[in-house]
Design a protein around this motif. Structure first.
Motif, mmCIF file in Angstrom:
data_model
loop_
_atom_site.group_PDB
_atom_site.id
_atom_site.type_symbol
_atom_site.label_atom_id
_atom_site.label_comp_id
_atom_site.label_asym_id
_atom_site.label_seq_id
_atom_site.Cartn_x
_atom_site.Cartn_y
_atom_site.Cartn_z
ATOM 1 N N ARG A 152 0.912 -1.254 0.221
ATOM 2 C CA ARG A 152 0.164 0.154 -0.145
ATOM 3 C C ARG A 152 0.673 1.299 0.058
ATOM 4 O O ARG A 152 0.255 2.181 -0.582
ATOM 5 C CB ARG A 152 -1.093 -0.024 1.209
ATOM 6 N N SER A 153 2.041 1.269 0.664
ATOM 7 C CA SER A 153 2.833 2.361 0.573
ATOM 8 C C SER A 153 3.630 2.619 -0.762
ATOM 9 O O SER A 153 4.398 3.659 -0.695
ATOM 10 C CB SER A 153 3.961 2.377 1.823
ATOM 11 N N VAL A 154 3.341 1.801 -1.654
ATOM 12 C CA VAL A 154 4.139 2.040 -2.796
ATOM 13 C C VAL A 154 3.818 3.256 -3.587
ATOM 14 O O VAL A 154 2.551 3.518 -3.838
ATOM 15 C CB VAL A 154 3.955 0.793 -3.708
ATOM 16 N N ASP A 155 4.601 3.979 -4.048
ATOM 17 C CA ASP A 155 4.482 5.197 -5.017
ATOM 18 C C ASP A 155 4.305 4.686 -6.299
ATOM 19 O O ASP A 155 5.305 4.477 -7.120
ATOM 20 C CB ASP A 155 5.478 6.103 -4.896
ATOM 21 N N TRP A 156 3.259 4.368 -6.912
ATOM 22 C CA TRP A 156 3.093 3.419 -8.239
ATOM 23 C C TRP A 156 3.613 4.251 -9.463
ATOM 24 O O TRP A 156 4.324 3.694 -10.159
ATOM 25 C CB TRP A 156 1.661 3.001 -8.186
ATOM 26 N N PRO A 157 3.382 5.546 -9.504
ATOM 27 C CA PRO A 157 3.859 6.413 -10.752
ATOM 28 C C PRO A 157 5.453 6.143 -10.675
ATOM 29 O O PRO A 157 5.996 6.117 -11.693
ATOM 30 C CB PRO A 157 3.226 7.699 -10.349
ATOM 31 N N GLN A 158 5.963 6.550 -9.477
ATOM 32 C CA GLN A 158 7.494 6.572 -9.326
ATOM 33 C C GLN A 158 7.899 4.976 -9.874
ATOM 34 O O GLN A 158 8.923 4.743 -10.374
ATOM 35 C CB GLN A 158 8.101 6.973 -8.003
ATOM 36 N N PHE A 159 7.447 4.164 -9.048
ATOM 37 C CA PHE A 159 7.766 2.791 -9.332
ATOM 38 C C PHE A 159 7.614 2.419 -10.847
ATOM 39 O O PHE A 159 8.425 1.757 -11.414
ATOM 40 C CB PHE A 159 6.815 1.880 -8.552
ATOM 41 N N GLN A 160 6.613 2.721 -11.547
ATOM 42 C CA GLN A 160 6.363 2.285 -12.887
ATOM 43 C C GLN A 160 7.691 3.024 -13.792
ATOM 44 O O GLN A 160 8.038 2.665 -14.802
ATOM 45 C CB GLN A 160 4.928 2.689 -13.400
ATOM 46 N N ALA A 161 7.646 4.365 -13.308
ATOM 47 C CA ALA A 161 8.755 5.236 -14.120
ATOM 48 C C ALA A 161 9.971 4.479 -13.992
ATOM 49 O O ALA A 161 10.886 4.529 -14.927
ATOM 50 C CB ALA A 161 8.968 6.779 -13.598
ATOM 51 N N LEU A 162 10.484 4.129 -12.610
ATOM 52 C CA LEU A 162 11.987 3.427 -12.444
ATOM 53 C C LEU A 162 11.815 2.227 -13.175
ATOM 54 O O LEU A 162 12.947 1.952 -13.761
ATOM 55 C CB LEU A 162 12.017 3.416 -11.037
ATOM 56 N N ILE A 186 20.514 -2.007 -7.199
ATOM 57 C CA ILE A 186 21.347 -1.542 -6.034
ATOM 58 C C ILE A 186 21.126 -0.273 -5.292
ATOM 59 O O ILE A 186 21.052 -0.298 -3.957
ATOM 60 C CB ILE A 186 22.843 -1.770 -6.729
ATOM 61 N N ARG A 187 20.832 0.950 -6.164
ATOM 62 C CA ARG A 187 20.654 2.102 -5.717
ATOM 63 C C ARG A 187 19.413 2.105 -4.696
ATOM 64 O O ARG A 187 19.186 2.875 -3.955
ATOM 65 C CB ARG A 187 20.814 3.260 -6.788
ATOM 66 N N TYR A 188 18.365 1.741 -5.315
ATOM 67 C CA TYR A 188 16.767 1.894 -4.802
ATOM 68 C C TYR A 188 16.673 0.601 -3.933
ATOM 69 O O TYR A 188 16.048 0.859 -2.857
ATOM 70 C CB TYR A 188 15.804 2.159 -5.684
ATOM 71 N N GLY A 189 16.930 -0.772 -4.353
ATOM 72 C CA GLY A 189 16.471 -1.796 -3.681
ATOM 73 C C GLY A 189 17.377 -2.197 -2.466
ATOM 74 O O GLY A 189 16.867 -2.465 -1.469
ATOM 75 N N TYR A 190 18.568 -2.180 -2.689
ATOM 76 C CA TYR A 190 19.651 -2.437 -1.784
ATOM 77 C C TYR A 190 19.743 -1.394 -0.898
ATOM 78 O O TYR A 190 19.708 -1.647 0.354
ATOM 79 C CB TYR A 190 20.908 -3.217 -2.316
ATOM 80 N N GLN A 191 20.485 -0.244 -1.067
ATOM 81 C CA GLN A 191 20.895 0.802 -0.542
ATOM 82 C C GLN A 191 19.700 1.671 0.247
ATOM 83 O O GLN A 191 20.005 2.084 1.536
ATOM 84 C CB GLN A 191 21.649 1.918 -1.273
ATOM 85 N N ARG A 192 18.480 1.455 -0.238
ATOM 86 C CA ARG A 192 17.412 2.074 0.314
ATOM 87 C C ARG A 192 16.387 1.140 0.954
ATOM 88 O O ARG A 192 15.401 1.677 1.368
ATOM 89 C CB ARG A 192 16.723 3.121 -0.643
ATOM 90 N N PHE A 193 16.588 -0.255 1.017
ATOM 91 C CA PHE A 193 15.929 -1.191 1.526
ATOM 92 C C PHE A 193 14.328 -1.119 1.069
ATOM 93 O O PHE A 193 13.570 -1.141 1.770
ATOM 94 C CB PHE A 193 15.937 -0.961 3.141
ATOM 95 N N ASP A 194 14.373 -0.899 -0.059
ATOM 96 C CA ASP A 194 13.064 -0.898 -0.872
ATOM 97 C C ASP A 194 12.930 -2.135 -1.350
ATOM 98 O O ASP A 194 13.396 -2.481 -2.628
ATOM 99 C CB ASP A 194 12.990 0.327 -1.958
ATOM 100 N N HIS A 195 12.043 -3.032 -0.758
ATOM 101 C CA HIS A 195 11.915 -4.556 -1.319
ATOM 102 C C HIS A 195 10.755 -4.542 -2.536
ATOM 103 O O HIS A 195 11.141 -5.595 -3.185
ATOM 104 C CB HIS A 195 11.258 -5.356 -0.110
ATOM 105 N N ASN A 196 10.246 -3.360 -2.535
ATOM 106 C CA ASN A 196 9.288 -3.448 -4.021
ATOM 107 C C ASN A 196 10.055 -3.305 -5.049
ATOM 108 O O ASN A 196 9.954 -3.975 -5.916
ATOM 109 C CB ASN A 196 8.277 -2.647 -3.685
ATOM 110 N N ILE A 197 10.934 -2.288 -4.971
ATOM 111 C CA ILE A 197 12.058 -2.231 -6.059
ATOM 112 C C ILE A 197 12.824 -3.364 -6.471
ATOM 113 O O ILE A 197 13.080 -3.875 -7.418
ATOM 114 C CB ILE A 197 12.753 -1.028 -5.928
ATOM 115 N N MET A 198 13.542 -3.899 -5.058
ATOM 116 C CA MET A 198 14.282 -5.170 -5.620
ATOM 117 C C MET A 198 13.204 -6.273 -6.236
ATOM 118 O O MET A 198 13.910 -6.889 -7.070
ATOM 119 C CB MET A 198 14.678 -5.721 -4.106
ATOM 120 N N ALA A 199 11.896 -6.564 -5.672
ATOM 121 C CA ALA A 199 11.262 -7.609 -6.277
ATOM 122 C C ALA A 199 10.915 -7.233 -7.579
ATOM 123 O O ALA A 199 11.012 -8.083 -8.582
ATOM 124 C CB ALA A 199 10.027 -7.882 -5.552
ATOM 125 N N GLY A 200 10.595 -5.976 -8.055
ATOM 126 C CA GLY A 200 10.172 -5.722 -9.352
ATOM 127 C C GLY A 200 11.372 -5.879 -10.134
ATOM 128 O O GLY A 200 11.130 -6.499 -11.431
#
Length: 222
Positions: A2-12, A181-195
């Protein structure tokens, strides 16, 4: 989720995927352009080959074996001066194409050599008996007869390039690896990592399926 910023996620995801596709496809073109002639020379200059030459064969085998044995992550760092000389920078997707290509072409060259070695000697001898030269043998017999194996080899190489492109993210190579690496690992964003993992898997599966279909078509066409 629910906390995912979907527009940013899709753009990335879109940006990272496009950079990876660009990196892999350009590197694949250079890999084939370098690896194909090297593989042909490996086959022709081997013992009892059409251009048997011990020195050239040993030299090419030495280059290919070292290229295949060197871990890619070490190669990434070792060729930084070469990358800077060729591209002018060591960051970004264009710069990453240099080490990715250098890491992949020895693998493809060996595939080419093995594919040509599996070609039946009968057609080669027939062309020779009709006065065909080396160019005729390579272009009209060896490469066409080995085409399904070469396409299968290109498929395997592209799959490997996708993995290399992800590892290139360690040194700022861009693409999905850099994103992970930059978003998933260093920022601990598991959604980016999974994506990024899902996108890389989809790319590998898509390439493998397309390659397998092309090989089956060529096998039937022959």
């Amino acid at each position: 989720m629910r906390s995912v910023d979907w527009p940013q996620f899709q753009a990335l995801m879109l940006s990272g995927t496009w950079e990876t596709v660009y990196m892999v496809m350009v590197a694949a073109l250079f890999t084939v352009a370098i690896g194909l002639p090297v593989g042909v020379l490996l086959f022709l200059t081997r013992q009892h080959g059409l251009l048997a030459n011990r020195f050239i064969s040993l030299l090419l085998n030495w280059i290919v074996n070292i290229g295949r044995a060197l871990p890619f992550i070490i190669l990434l760092i070792a060729v930084i001066p070469v990358t800077r000389f060729i591209v002018g920078t060591t960051l970004g997707t264009t710069a990453a194409i240099v080490p990715v290509t250098l890491g992949a072409f020895p693998f493809f060259a060996r595939i080419v050599e093995n594919a040509l070695a599996d070609v039946d000697a009968g057609p080669v001898e027939a062309v020779e008996s009709m006065g065909g030269n080396l160019w005729h043998i390579v272009s009209r017999v060896l490469l066409p007869e080995a085409l399904p194996a070469l396409v299968a080899g290109i498929t395997l190489t592209i799959v490997m390039l996708i993995g290399f492109s992800a590892m290139a993210g360690v040194v700022g190579g861009g693409g999905l690896g850099d994103l992970a690496i930059r978003y998933g690992y260093q920022r601990f964003d598991h959604n980016i990592m999974a994506g990024t993992v899902v996108m890389l898997l989809l790319m590998v599966l898509g390439v493998q399926k397309a390659g397998d279909s092309a090989v089956r078509f060529l096998a039937r066409w022959r």
